[in-house]
Design a protein around this motif. Structure first.
Motif, PDB file in Angstrom:
ATOM      1  N   THR A  74      31.515  35.535  25.035  1.00 33.59           N
ATOM      2  CA  THR A  74      32.197  34.247  25.124  1.00 33.59           C
ATOM      3  C   THR A  74      31.351  33.209  24.397  1.00 33.59           C
ATOM      4  O   THR A  74      30.185  33.010  24.745  1.00 33.59           O
ATOM      5  CB  THR A  74      32.408  33.818  26.588  1.00 33.59           C
ATOM      6  OG1 THR A  74      33.173  34.829  27.261  1.00 33.59           O
ATOM      7  CG2 THR A  74      33.146  32.487  26.653  1.00 33.59           C
ATOM      8  N   ARG A  82      36.909  28.115  22.077  1.00 32.14           N
ATOM      9  CA  ARG A  82      36.195  29.274  22.609  1.00 32.14           C
ATOM     10  C   ARG A  82      36.657  30.523  21.867  1.00 32.14           C
ATOM     11  O   ARG A  82      37.811  30.635  21.468  1.00 32.14           O
ATOM     12  CB  ARG A  82      36.441  29.425  24.111  1.00 32.14           C
ATOM     13  CG  ARG A  82      35.804  28.313  24.927  1.00 32.14           C
ATOM     14  CD  ARG A  82      35.932  28.562  26.422  1.00 32.14           C
ATOM     15  NE  ARG A  82      35.232  27.533  27.165  1.00 32.14           N
ATOM     16  CZ  ARG A  82      33.952  27.569  27.475  1.00 32.14           C
ATOM     17  NH1 ARG A  82      33.214  28.603  27.102  1.00 32.14           N
ATOM     18  NH2 ARG A  82      33.387  26.589  28.157  1.00 32.14           N
ATOM     19  N   ASP A  84      35.988  35.018  21.558  1.00 35.06           N
ATOM     20  CA  ASP A  84      35.372  36.206  22.150  1.00 35.06           C
ATOM     21  C   ASP A  84      34.620  37.036  21.112  1.00 35.06           C
ATOM     22  O   ASP A  84      34.039  38.073  21.441  1.00 35.06           O
ATOM     23  CB  ASP A  84      36.407  37.068  22.875  1.00 35.06           C
ATOM     24  CG  ASP A  84      37.561  37.486  21.964  1.00 35.06           C
ATOM     25  OD1 ASP A  84      37.491  37.225  20.746  1.00 35.06           O
ATOM     26  OD2 ASP A  84      38.527  38.070  22.489  1.00 35.06           O
TER      27      ASP A  84
END
Length: 199
Positions: A74, A82, A84
Motif C-alpha cells: 500500500t 493510493r 497497491d
C-alpha cells in the motif's frame, strides 16, 4: 517513454553523429517492453547492447527494470492517490550496470535540438548526469523549490536562459512535477518542450 509537455510541437528528426556512440546510420528498433518506448526516428542512437530487448529471449531491459524496482503493498503517490503497486526508482538507479544500460537506450530518444538536460530532483539527477556524459550535453539539476541559502536557485548548473532543455525524470504517474518544473524553467527563460522518463 518520450512525453511531450502539453501544447508543444515535436521536434523534426535529423542526424546528430556528435551526440551518439557508434555510427550515425546505426539503427535502433525498439521492441515492445523495452525501456524508453518506440522512437519515430529509428536512425537515432546506437545498436541495442547484446542480449537486451529480445522479445523471445529470457530477459528484456524492461523486464530487468521491473524486477529490480516493482514493489507491492500500500503506497501513497505524490498525487495523493493510493496504489497497491509502486516502482522504486532507487532500486534501478543504484545498480550501475542497469542504469548504464537504461541510459544507453535513452540516448536515441533525445530530441535533435536539445541543448541541455534538466534532471528533476531527485531521481532525474543521476539519469541526467549519466546521459550528459553519454551525449556531451550539459546537465542541469532542478529543485522542487528554491533552496533557502546560497544561490537560492531552483535550477543548478548554470544559466539556462534561451536554452532548449529536455526534462529528465525517472518515474511519472500524473506528470504533475514535470508541469511544475517546466513552469519554473520557463520562468528562468528556458525553452522546454519535451520530457523523457524511464517509467
Amino acid at each position: 517513454r518520450h512525453d511531450l509537455v502539453p501544447g508543444t510541437p515535436s521536434l523534426p528528426p535529423g542526424l546528430r553523429p556528435d551526440r551518439r556512440r557508434g555510427s550515425p546510420t546505426a539503427s535502433l528498433t525498439p521492441r515492445a517492453g523495452d525501456v524508453g518506448g518506440a522512437s519515430s526516428a529509428p536512425w537515432r542512437g546506437s545498436p541495442a547492447p547484446s542480449g537486451l530487448g529480445v522479445q523471445n529471449g529470457p530477459v528484456t531491459l524492461a523486464g530487468r527494470v521491473y524486477t529490480a524496482s516493482h514493489l507491492t503493498g500500500t503506497f501513497v503517490l505524490r498525487s495523493g492517490r493510493r496504489a497497491d503497486t509502486y516502482f522504486d526508482k532507487y532500486r534501478f538507479e543504484s545498480d550501475p550496470a542497469l542504469l548504464a544500460e537504461i541510459v544507453e537506450r535513452l540516448i536515441a530518444l533525445v530530441p535533435l535540438e536539445t541543448e541541455g538536460l534538466a534532471g528533476l530532483e531527485l531521481g532525474g539527477v543521476p539519469l541526467a548526469t549519466m546521459l550528459s556524459g553519454a551525449t556531451g550535453l550539459p546537465a542541469y539539476f532542478v529543485r522542487k523549490e528554491p533552496k533557502k541559502y546560497g544561490t537560492e536557485r531552483v535550477c543548478e548548473g548554470g544559466d539556462v536562459s534561451g536554452r532548449r532543455l529536455l526534462i529528465i525524470e525517472d518515474v511519472v504517474t500524473t506528470g504533475g512535477q514535470i508541469v511544475l518544473s517546466t513552469q519554473d524553467l520557463r520562468t528562468e527563460k528556458a525553452v522546454v518542450e519535451h520530457a523523457l522518463c524511464v517509467i
